[in-house]
Design a protein around this motif. Structure first.
Motif, PDB file in Angstrom:
ATOM      1  N   GLY A  89       0.847  -1.189   0.000  1.00  0.00           N
ATOM      2  CA  GLY A  89       0.000   0.000   0.000  1.00  0.00           C
ATOM      3  C   GLY A  89       0.877   1.231   0.000  1.00  0.00           C
ATOM      4  O   GLY A  89       1.793   1.350  -0.799  1.00  0.00           O
ATOM      5  N   ALA A  90       0.618   2.142   0.920  1.00  0.00           N
ATOM      6  CA  ALA A  90       1.411   3.374   0.998  1.00  0.00           C
ATOM      7  C   ALA A  90       2.782   3.093   1.600  1.00  0.00           C
ATOM      8  O   ALA A  90       2.942   2.220   2.445  1.00  0.00           O
ATOM      9  CB  ALA A  90       0.690   4.416   1.826  1.00  0.00           C
ATOM     10  N   ASP A  94      -0.311   3.612  -2.516  1.00  0.00           N
ATOM     11  CA  ASP A  94      -1.746   3.724  -2.289  1.00  0.00           C
ATOM     12  C   ASP A  94      -2.068   4.929  -1.414  1.00  0.00           C
ATOM     13  O   ASP A  94      -1.615   5.033  -0.290  1.00  0.00           O
ATOM     14  CB  ASP A  94      -2.247   2.442  -1.624  1.00  0.00           C
ATOM     15  CG  ASP A  94      -3.746   2.443  -1.389  1.00  0.00           C
ATOM     16  OD1 ASP A  94      -4.435   3.350  -1.883  1.00  0.00           O
ATOM     17  OD2 ASP A  94      -4.222   1.521  -0.716  1.00  0.00           O
ATOM     18  N   ALA A  95      -2.861   5.848  -1.948  1.00  0.00           N
ATOM     19  CA  ALA A  95      -3.253   7.047  -1.200  1.00  0.00           C
ATOM     20  C   ALA A  95      -4.776   7.165  -1.176  1.00  0.00           C
ATOM     21  O   ALA A  95      -5.335   8.245  -1.282  1.00  0.00           O
ATOM     22  CB  ALA A  95      -2.620   8.285  -1.838  1.00  0.00           C
ATOM     23  N   GLN A  96      -5.466   6.030  -1.035  1.00  0.00           N
ATOM     24  CA  GLN A  96      -6.931   6.012  -1.093  1.00  0.00           C
ATOM     25  C   GLN A  96      -7.590   6.414   0.226  1.00  0.00           C
ATOM     26  O   GLN A  96      -8.801   6.627   0.255  1.00  0.00           O
ATOM     27  CB  GLN A  96      -7.413   4.620  -1.514  1.00  0.00           C
ATOM     28  CG  GLN A  96      -6.883   4.184  -2.869  1.00  0.00           C
ATOM     29  CD  GLN A  96      -7.263   5.162  -3.972  1.00  0.00           C
ATOM     30  OE1 GLN A  96      -8.414   5.548  -4.096  1.00  0.00           O
ATOM     31  NE2 GLN A  96      -6.290   5.584  -4.762  1.00  0.00           N
ATOM     32  N   THR A  97      -6.806   6.499   1.299  1.00  0.00           N
ATOM     33  CA  THR A  97      -7.357   6.884   2.598  1.00  0.00           C
ATOM     34  C   THR A  97      -6.385   7.834   3.285  1.00  0.00           C
ATOM     35  O   THR A  97      -5.229   7.961   2.894  1.00  0.00           O
ATOM     36  CB  THR A  97      -7.553   5.657   3.516  1.00  0.00           C
ATOM     37  OG1 THR A  97      -6.281   5.047   3.756  1.00  0.00           O
ATOM     38  CG2 THR A  97      -8.492   4.635   2.899  1.00  0.00           C
ATOM     39  N   ASP A  98      -6.862   8.508   4.331  1.00  0.00           N
ATOM     40  CA  ASP A  98      -5.962   9.277   5.182  1.00  0.00           C
ATOM     41  C   ASP A  98      -4.989   8.296   5.831  1.00  0.00           C
ATOM     42  O   ASP A  98      -5.383   7.195   6.216  1.00  0.00           O
ATOM     43  CB  ASP A  98      -6.724  10.007   6.286  1.00  0.00           C
ATOM     44  CG  ASP A  98      -7.626  11.108   5.772  1.00  0.00           C
ATOM     45  OD1 ASP A  98      -7.581  11.408   4.566  1.00  0.00           O
ATOM     46  OD2 ASP A  98      -8.370  11.673   6.587  1.00  0.00           O
ATOM     47  N   GLN A  99      -3.715   8.693   5.948  1.00  0.00           N
ATOM     48  CA  GLN A  99      -2.718   7.834   6.572  1.00  0.00           C
ATOM     49  C   GLN A  99      -1.787   8.698   7.406  1.00  0.00           C
ATOM     50  O   GLN A  99      -1.590   9.880   7.102  1.00  0.00           O
ATOM     51  CB  GLN A  99      -1.930   7.069   5.500  1.00  0.00           C
ATOM     52  CG  GLN A  99      -2.812   6.092   4.762  1.00  0.00           C
ATOM     53  CD  GLN A  99      -2.260   5.680   3.422  1.00  0.00           C
ATOM     54  OE1 GLN A  99      -1.604   6.450   2.752  1.00  0.00           O
ATOM     55  NE2 GLN A  99      -2.563   4.460   3.019  1.00  0.00           N
ATOM     56  N   GLN A 134      -6.235  11.839   2.188  1.00  0.00           N
ATOM     57  CA  GLN A 134      -6.492  10.986   1.029  1.00  0.00           C
ATOM     58  C   GLN A 134      -6.077  11.708  -0.240  1.00  0.00           C
ATOM     59  O   GLN A 134      -6.306  12.891  -0.379  1.00  0.00           O
ATOM     60  CB  GLN A 134      -7.970  10.627   0.973  1.00  0.00           C
ATOM     61  CG  GLN A 134      -8.341   9.801  -0.226  1.00  0.00           C
ATOM     62  CD  GLN A 134      -9.849   9.504  -0.260  1.00  0.00           C
ATOM     63  OE1 GLN A 134     -10.550   9.790   0.677  1.00  0.00           O
ATOM     64  NE2 GLN A 134     -10.297   8.934  -1.353  1.00  0.00           N
ATOM     65  N   GLY A 135      -5.480  10.965  -1.169  1.00  0.00           N
ATOM     66  CA  GLY A 135      -5.039  11.553  -2.434  1.00  0.00           C
ATOM     67  C   GLY A 135      -3.714  12.170  -2.301  1.00  0.00           C
ATOM     68  O   GLY A 135      -2.946  12.494  -3.042  1.00  0.00           O
TER      69      GLY A 135
END
Length: 88
Positions: free
Chosen positions: A28-29, A53-58, A87-88
């Motif tokens: 993922g990220a 992967d940047a599909q959610t806040d992290q 996200q993004g």
């Protein structure tokens, strides 16, 4: 790891070892931080990047610790905080 050996017909082996790294692209990220340097008395500014992967806040926690400066509070300011990427 790869190692070269048994060169023939007068050939020699220079750098005879290689390391291959398999990068995990299922994670993922991925967070990374750059290396920086500054003259004594200056401020260090580190850049943290997120890739993948940047599909959610992290988020990731950053923490200072001893290195070439060995006295928290004297040589450097101790710090720990959470850095959040939207996200993004």
């Amino acid at each position: 790891n790869v190692t070269l050996s048994n060169a023939t017909n007068g050939a020699v082996i220079g750098d005879g070892a290689g390391i291959g790294t398999i990068l995990d692209n299922d994670a993922g990220a991925v967070f990374s931080v750059d290396d920086v340097s500054v003259d004594e008395g200056g401020n260090l500014v580190f850049t943290v990047t997120r890739s993948g992967d940047a599909q959610t806040d992290q988020a990731v926690t950053i923490t200072t610790s001893d290195g070439t400066a060995t006295l928290a509070g004297g040589d450097y300011t101790a710090n720990s905080e959470t850095l959040t990427f939207a996200q993004g």
